[in-house]
Scaffold this active site. Structure first.
Site, short mmCIF file in Angstrom:
data_model
loop_
_atom_site.label_atom_id
_atom_site.label_comp_id
_atom_site.label_asym_id
_atom_site.label_seq_id
_atom_site.Cartn_x
_atom_site.Cartn_y
_atom_site.Cartn_z
N LYS A 87 18.26 30.44 27.13
CA LYS A 87 18.51 29.23 26.34
C LYS A 87 18.34 29.52 24.85
CE LYS A 87 17.31 26.50 30.37
NZ LYS A 87 16.75 25.28 30.94
N GLU B 131 21.55 23.20 40.10
CA GLU B 131 20.38 22.93 39.26
C GLU B 131 20.14 21.43 39.18
OE1 GLU B 131 19.60 26.57 36.48
OE2 GLU B 131 20.68 25.02 35.40
N SER C 33 12.83 25.23 37.57
CA SER C 33 11.41 25.55 37.73
C SER C 33 11.14 26.66 38.75
CB SER C 33 10.60 24.29 38.07
OG SER C 33 10.70 23.34 37.03
N GLY D 138 12.93 22.67 33.76
CA GLY D 138 11.91 22.65 32.71
C GLY D 138 10.80 21.65 32.95
N HIS E 18 26.28 24.02 32.22
CA HIS E 18 24.83 23.81 32.36
C HIS E 18 24.51 22.35 32.05
CE1 HIS E 18 20.53 24.03 31.69
NE2 HIS E 18 20.56 25.14 32.41
N ASN F 71 18.35 32.67 32.18
CA ASN F 71 18.97 31.91 31.08
C ASN F 71 17.92 31.70 30.00
OD1 ASN F 71 20.18 30.06 29.42
ND2 ASN F 71 20.35 28.43 30.94
N GLU G 228 22.28 21.02 30.37
CA GLU G 228 21.97 20.73 28.96
C GLU G 228 23.26 20.59 28.16
OE1 GLU G 228 19.23 23.98 28.68
OE2 GLU G 228 17.95 22.89 30.07
#
Ligand code: 13P
Length: 252
Positions: free
Chosen positions: A11, A167, A213, A173, A95, A9, A97
């Site tokens: 992003k 996730e 990560s 991240g 996701h 991904n 985010e």
């Protein structure tokens, strides 16, 4: 046997030149790992560039999001048909985010899952708890609510066409990867939900990726877990060698 699936991904990163370079490097190597499904998810404006670089190779690609309506006055949005037009096979949905920064709800994700399947796109549906939820002992509850909300109304047959990505938000991240045991515990819970809500065949078929990560150096121990069928990789998917190291860890 579930085929391992490693997804990158990207992003909101890279520019056109970097996308072309990275996609070419991955496309060149993809055939060496025939037992692993490999796909990348560039920013939508660069999907066409990836399409060109991946042509004639097993490197798959898809979008990071789309809108569930077929067409019309939805400024800024992109439809499933447009993604198919660009040769996409997959789309990432729900996701964290998009859930936590852009306000997507389980109901929004559910509409997109139905629209993606109707269009013939494979949805990668993300679920995962916040750190505060984990610390409050609510992980399974959160995962169950996201599973039931985001995947509502799917037939058993439709469900076998879905990929789930676990996730944990606190691992995205942050460099703070879930331990293989933490990942396996939630993946096992997801597999149990698939059995309870559908049946044993569905539970055995659906692939569950871990994301948060993941790097070349920690991928093997995560992928060694029985219920971890692949990885959804962010930062480490932006470098060809690092991403290919993760693919190699999935290669038997
Ligand atoms: P990182 O690998 O950068 O933690 O991101 C994970 C992710 O969000 C993939 O979708």
């Amino acid at each position: 046997m579930r085929r391992p699936f490693i997804a990158g991904n990207w992003k909101m990163n890279l520019d056109r030149a970097a996308v072309v370079e990275l996609a070419k490097a991955l496309a060149e190597k993809a055939a060496s790992f025939a037992d692993v499904e490999i796909a990348v998810f560039p920013p939508s404006v660069y999907i066409d560039a990836v399409r060109e670089a991946a042509a004639g190779t097993p490197l798959g690609y898809g979008a990071q999001n789309f809108y569930h309506e077929a067409n019309g006055a939805f400024t800024g949005e992109i439809s499933a048909a447009m993604l198919l037009d660009l040769g996409c096979d997959y789309v990432i949905l729900g996701h964290s985010e998009r859930r936590h920064i852009l306000g997507e709800t389980d109901a929004d994700v559910n509409k997109k899952v139905h629209a993606a399947l109707a269009a013939g796109l494979v949805p990668i549906v993300c679920v995962g708890e916040l750190l505060s939820e984990r610390e409050a002992g609510q992980t399974n509850e959160v995962i169950r609510a996201q599973f039931d909300g985001s995947l509502a109304g799917l037939s058993a047959e439709q469900m076998t066409g879905v990929v789930i990505a676990y996730e944990p938000v606190w691992a995205i991240g942050t460099g703070r990867v879930a331990t293989p045991e933490q990942a396996e515990e939630v993946h096992r819970e997801l597999r149990k939900l698939l059995t309870d809500r559908y049946n044993g065949h569905v539970a055995e078929s659906v692939r569950i990726q871990y994301g948060g990560s993941v790097k070349a150096s920690n991928a093997a121990e995560l992928l060694a877990k029985e219920n971890v069928d692949g990885a959804l990789v962010g930062g480490a998917s932006l470098k060809a060698d690092e991403f290919l190291g993760i693919v190699a860890a999935a290669h038997r």
